[in-house]
Design an enzyme around this catalytic site. Structure first.
Site, PDB file in Angstrom:
ATOM      1  N   HIS A  16       8.625 -20.273 -11.074  1.00 12.31           N
ATOM      2  CA  HIS A  16       8.984 -21.684 -10.989  1.00 12.31           C
ATOM      3  C   HIS A  16       9.678 -22.178 -12.237  1.00 12.31           C
ATOM      4  O   HIS A  16      10.260 -23.235 -12.255  1.00 12.31           O
ATOM      5  CB  HIS A  16       7.744 -22.521 -10.703  1.00 12.31           C
ATOM      6  CG  HIS A  16       7.017 -22.005  -9.520  1.00 12.31           C
ATOM      7  ND1 HIS A  16       5.669 -21.844  -9.465  1.00 12.31           N
ATOM      8  CD2 HIS A  16       7.501 -21.546  -8.341  1.00 12.31           C
ATOM      9  CE1 HIS A  16       5.336 -21.329  -8.304  1.00 12.31           C
ATOM     10  NE2 HIS A  16       6.430 -21.129  -7.606  1.00 12.31           N
ATOM     11  N   ASP A  59       3.289 -12.496  -4.831  1.00 11.12           N
ATOM     12  CA  ASP A  59       2.850 -11.596  -3.754  1.00 11.12           C
ATOM     13  C   ASP A  59       2.525 -12.290  -2.429  1.00 11.12           C
ATOM     14  O   ASP A  59       1.965 -11.673  -1.540  1.00 11.12           O
ATOM     15  CB  ASP A  59       1.593 -10.804  -4.181  1.00 11.12           C
ATOM     16  CG  ASP A  59       1.965  -9.487  -4.825  1.00 11.12           C
ATOM     17  OD1 ASP A  59       3.172  -9.200  -4.910  1.00 11.12           O
ATOM     18  OD2 ASP A  59       1.048  -8.763  -5.246  1.00 11.12           O
ATOM     19  N   GLY A  84       4.641 -13.273  -0.367  1.00  7.83           N
ATOM     20  CA  GLY A  84       5.581 -12.809   0.664  1.00  7.83           C
ATOM     21  C   GLY A  84       6.913 -13.520   0.686  1.00  7.83           C
ATOM     22  O   GLY A  84       7.587 -13.560   1.710  1.00  7.83           O
ATOM     23  N   ALA A 122       6.651 -11.866   8.245  1.00  4.37           N
ATOM     24  CA  ALA A 122       7.854 -11.141   7.828  1.00  4.37           C
ATOM     25  C   ALA A 122       7.844  -9.756   8.463  1.00  4.37           C
ATOM     26  O   ALA A 122       8.883  -9.144   8.659  1.00  4.37           O
ATOM     27  CB  ALA A 122       7.898 -11.045   6.312  1.00  4.37           C
ATOM     28  N   LYS A 165       2.305 -14.018   6.807  1.00  3.00           N
ATOM     29  CA  LYS A 165       1.418 -12.874   7.070  1.00  3.00           C
ATOM     30  C   LYS A 165       0.554 -13.146   8.310  1.00  3.00           C
ATOM     31  O   LYS A 165      -0.619 -12.784   8.367  1.00  3.00           O
ATOM     32  CB  LYS A 165       0.564 -12.533   5.828  1.00  3.00           C
ATOM     33  CG  LYS A 165       1.402 -12.365   4.543  1.00  3.00           C
ATOM     34  CD  LYS A 165       0.697 -11.617   3.443  1.00  3.00           C
ATOM     35  CE  LYS A 165       1.546 -11.622   2.170  1.00  3.00           C
ATOM     36  NZ  LYS A 165       0.969 -10.856   1.060  1.00  3.00           N
ATOM     37  N   GLY A 206       8.785  -3.570  -6.054  1.00  5.46           N
ATOM     38  CA  GLY A 206       8.675  -4.640  -5.060  1.00  5.46           C
ATOM     39  C   GLY A 206       8.581  -6.013  -5.679  1.00  5.46           C
ATOM     40  O   GLY A 206       8.354  -6.988  -4.988  1.00  5.46           O
ATOM     41  N   ILE A 207       8.744  -6.090  -6.999  1.00 11.59           N
ATOM     42  CA  ILE A 207       8.675  -7.403  -7.647  1.00 11.59           C
ATOM     43  C   ILE A 207      10.088  -7.916  -7.875  1.00 11.59           C
ATOM     44  O   ILE A 207      10.955  -7.180  -8.349  1.00 11.59           O
ATOM     45  CB  ILE A 207       7.890  -7.335  -8.987  1.00 11.59           C
ATOM     46  CG1 ILE A 207       6.417  -7.076  -8.695  1.00 11.59           C
ATOM     47  CG2 ILE A 207       8.061  -8.617  -9.793  1.00 11.59           C
ATOM     48  CD1 ILE A 207       5.602  -6.699  -9.908  1.00 11.59           C
ATOM     49  N   THR A 208      10.316  -9.176  -7.536  1.00 12.56           N
ATOM     50  CA  THR A 208      11.641  -9.749  -7.682  1.00 12.56           C
ATOM     51  C   THR A 208      12.027  -9.771  -9.160  1.00 12.56           C
ATOM     52  O   THR A 208      11.297 -10.280  -9.987  1.00 12.56           O
ATOM     53  CB  THR A 208      11.656 -11.178  -7.118  1.00 12.56           C
ATOM     54  OG1 THR A 208      11.168 -11.102  -5.789  1.00 12.56           O
ATOM     55  CG2 THR A 208      13.055 -11.749  -7.111  1.00 12.56           C
TER      56      THR A 208
HETATM   57  P1  GTP Z   1       6.789 -11.688  -6.044  1.00 12.65           P
HETATM   58  O1  GTP Z   1       8.276 -11.707  -5.958  1.00 12.65           O
HETATM   59  O2  GTP Z   1       6.240 -10.546  -6.793  1.00 12.65           O
HETATM   60  O3  GTP Z   1       6.191 -12.992  -6.469  1.00 12.65           O
HETATM   61  O4  GTP Z   1       6.224 -11.454  -4.537  1.00 12.65           O
HETATM   62  P2  GTP Z   1       6.729 -12.099  -3.206  1.00 12.65           P
HETATM   63  O5  GTP Z   1       6.113 -13.419  -2.998  1.00 12.65           O
HETATM   64  O6  GTP Z   1       8.183 -11.996  -3.119  1.00 12.65           O
HETATM   65  O7  GTP Z   1       6.018 -11.143  -2.139  1.00 12.65           O
HETATM   66  P3  GTP Z   1       6.626  -9.879  -1.404  1.00 12.65           P
HETATM   67  O8  GTP Z   1       7.598 -10.297  -0.360  1.00 12.65           O
HETATM   68  O9  GTP Z   1       7.079  -8.883  -2.419  1.00 12.65           O
HETATM   69  O10 GTP Z   1       5.343  -9.391  -0.615  1.00 12.65           O
HETATM   70  C1  GTP Z   1       4.126  -9.053  -1.272  1.00 12.65           C
HETATM   71  C2  GTP Z   1       3.338  -8.080  -0.420  1.00 12.65           C
HETATM   72  O11 GTP Z   1       2.964  -8.701   0.819  1.00 12.65           O
HETATM   73  C3  GTP Z   1       4.132  -6.840  -0.027  1.00 12.65           C
HETATM   74  O12 GTP Z   1       3.266  -5.744  -0.057  1.00 12.65           O
HETATM   75  C4  GTP Z   1       4.569  -7.120   1.404  1.00 12.65           C
HETATM   76  O13 GTP Z   1       4.735  -5.961   2.159  1.00 12.65           O
HETATM   77  C5  GTP Z   1       3.420  -7.962   1.934  1.00 12.65           C
HETATM   78  N1  GTP Z   1       3.856  -8.901   2.976  1.00 12.65           N
HETATM   79  C6  GTP Z   1       4.789  -9.865   2.845  1.00 12.65           C
HETATM   80  N2  GTP Z   1       4.939 -10.549   3.990  1.00 12.65           N
HETATM   81  C7  GTP Z   1       4.088  -9.986   4.885  1.00 12.65           C
HETATM   82  C8  GTP Z   1       3.777 -10.259   6.257  1.00 12.65           C
HETATM   83  O14 GTP Z   1       4.289 -11.161   6.922  1.00 12.65           O
HETATM   84  N3  GTP Z   1       2.810  -9.478   6.823  1.00 12.65           N
HETATM   85  C9  GTP Z   1       2.171  -8.482   6.141  1.00 12.65           C
HETATM   86  N4  GTP Z   1       1.252  -7.794   6.779  1.00 12.65           N
HETATM   87  N5  GTP Z   1       2.441  -8.216   4.851  1.00 12.65           N
HETATM   88  C10 GTP Z   1       3.390  -8.946   4.223  1.00 12.65           C
HETATM   89 MG    MG Z   2       9.631 -11.612  -4.566  1.00 11.74          MG
END
Ligand code: GTP
Ligand code: MG
Length: 370
Positions: free
Chosen positions: A137, A89, A91, A224, A188, A111-113
């Protein structure tokens, strides 16, 4: 199967001929150092002495891509392969999507990969960068353990509103162990709770000294959501890639690494592969892991059919006879006969490995000899 004299085998094993004769005697065979033994017996001896079994004639029945080195003058610059790593999570996928300028997150269940995605982007300057999005990992480590070091650069994603989490630290350790350069993306940045300096300080505890702290690990603040910092991140990747002088020979039969594979109900076995060197073409005959096949079609990450795939391009390959494993090497061979021979040999070897789980003892050897 080839025969070998006891003395020749002893020489290859760097053991005394007399010791091999003794071991053979225990196995119920009376031979002198000048007599020949068959391959199965030779293999038992090798096992008994704790050496790796390396069939004398393995090159006839298998392919060792590491042995086949390209001449320096054939090498050309290839795009870097970048793996995104970081805590759940934090991002990773969002950053990758922002980099692609598309949104896959919404297509993912919850939203999970779900799997490793592999994509290639073209930058404003026209440079190509290949990205791998990992679910965890384990995949990275597993592939590395299997000798599939496909990653040139790791982007460590850390949410700047959170901190260094267990998987962040894991990612740091895996990256260090792999000896792959790292770029830290503190993401973020749009959030009010964003405190990147805290992250940089915590990274010091893991011997990661970023540029902003006068170290030599590149770091960049990104979002992002707003797209802030993305251009700098791309610049840093390209800079790192340039320093590494990544090259491959594109004008040869391809070899590639399997990133992921699955069985599709309609299309049959599908494998996403990353081309290591050479150019993979539709119609090429191939061996991948224990399977043989012929490239029936190739799709790029946008689902478009491609006829050829150069180094560092991820493509989905149709036409493999079974579902390979992540980390398997795909090799193009000259004929279907050869492809089936190599695949068959590997299948046999894999079966033998599964059935010889017990350590080599005299009893096992006797039963194996029967
Ligand atoms: P997994 O694949 O589950 O490990 O997660 P991940 O690391 O790929 O994270 P993901 O991109 O799914 O983002 C997780 C959460 O963070 C989501 O709700 C996104 O909308 C939020 N998020 C990601 N990047 C940003 C950012 O730059 N800004 C904000 N405000 N929220 C972000
Ligand atoms: Mg992911």
């Amino acid at each position: 199967p080839e025969a070998i004299t006891v003395q020749e085998l002893a020489n290859r094993m760097a053991e005394k001929g007399a010791d091999l004769v003794k071991a053979l005697f225990k196995m119920g065979m009376m031979v002198t150092v000048n007599q020949t033994i068959d391959q199965d017996t030779a293999e038992l001896l090798v096992e008994e002495f704790g050496h790796n079994i390396n069939r004398v004639s393995e090159s006839d029945v298998d392919i060792d891509t590491a042995e086949d080195v390209d001449a320096p003058e054939t090498l050309q610059t290839r795009p870097p392969v970048v793996t995104i790593m970081g805590h759940v999570d934090h991002g990773k996928t969002s950053l990758l999507d922002a980099l692609r300028g598309t949104d896959v997150v919404r297509g993912e269940a919850g939203g999970i990969t779900q799997h490793i995605g592999a994509y290639q982007i073209k930058t404003k300057g026209g440079e190509l960068i290949t990205f791998l999005d990992t679910p965890g990992h384990e995949a990275f480590t597993e592939m590395r353990q299997r000798g599939a070091n496909v990653t040139d650069i790791v982007i460590l994603v850390v949410a700047g509103d959170d901190g260094l989490m267990p998987q962040t630290i894991e990612a740091i350790n895996h990256t260090k162990a792999a000896g792959v350069p790292m770029i830290v993306a503190i993401t973020k940045a749009d959030k009010p709770e964003f405190t990147p300096q805290k992250i940089r300080e915590r990274l010091l505890e893991h011997e990661i000294i970023v540029e902003a702290m006068s170290g030599d690990v590149q770091d960049v603040e990104v979002s992002a959501k707003t797209g802030a910092g993305l251009d700098q991140l791309i610049e840093k990747i390209l800079l790192q890639a340039e320093l590494m002088e990544l090259k491959a020979n594109p004008d040869r039969a391809a070899d590639a690494t399997v990133i992921e594979a699955k069985l599709d109900k309609g299309k049959g076995p599908l494998a996403t592969v990353l081309i290591n060197r050479g150019t993979l073409k539709v119609g090429d005959i191939l061996v991948v892991g224990t399977h043989s096949g012929r490239v029936r079609a190739m799709l790029d990450d946008k689902g478009r059919q491609v006829k050829t795939a150069p180094p560092s391009l991820p493509v989905e390959v149709l036409g493999i006879g079974g579902v390979p494993m992540a980390g398997d090497t795909l090799t193009v061979v000259e004929s279907e006969v050869r492809a089936r021979e190599v695949a068959g040999y590997r299948q046999e070897k894999a079966t033998a490995k599964r059935t010889t789980t017990a350590p080599a003892t005299i009893e096992n050897m006797f039963s194996a000899l029967k």
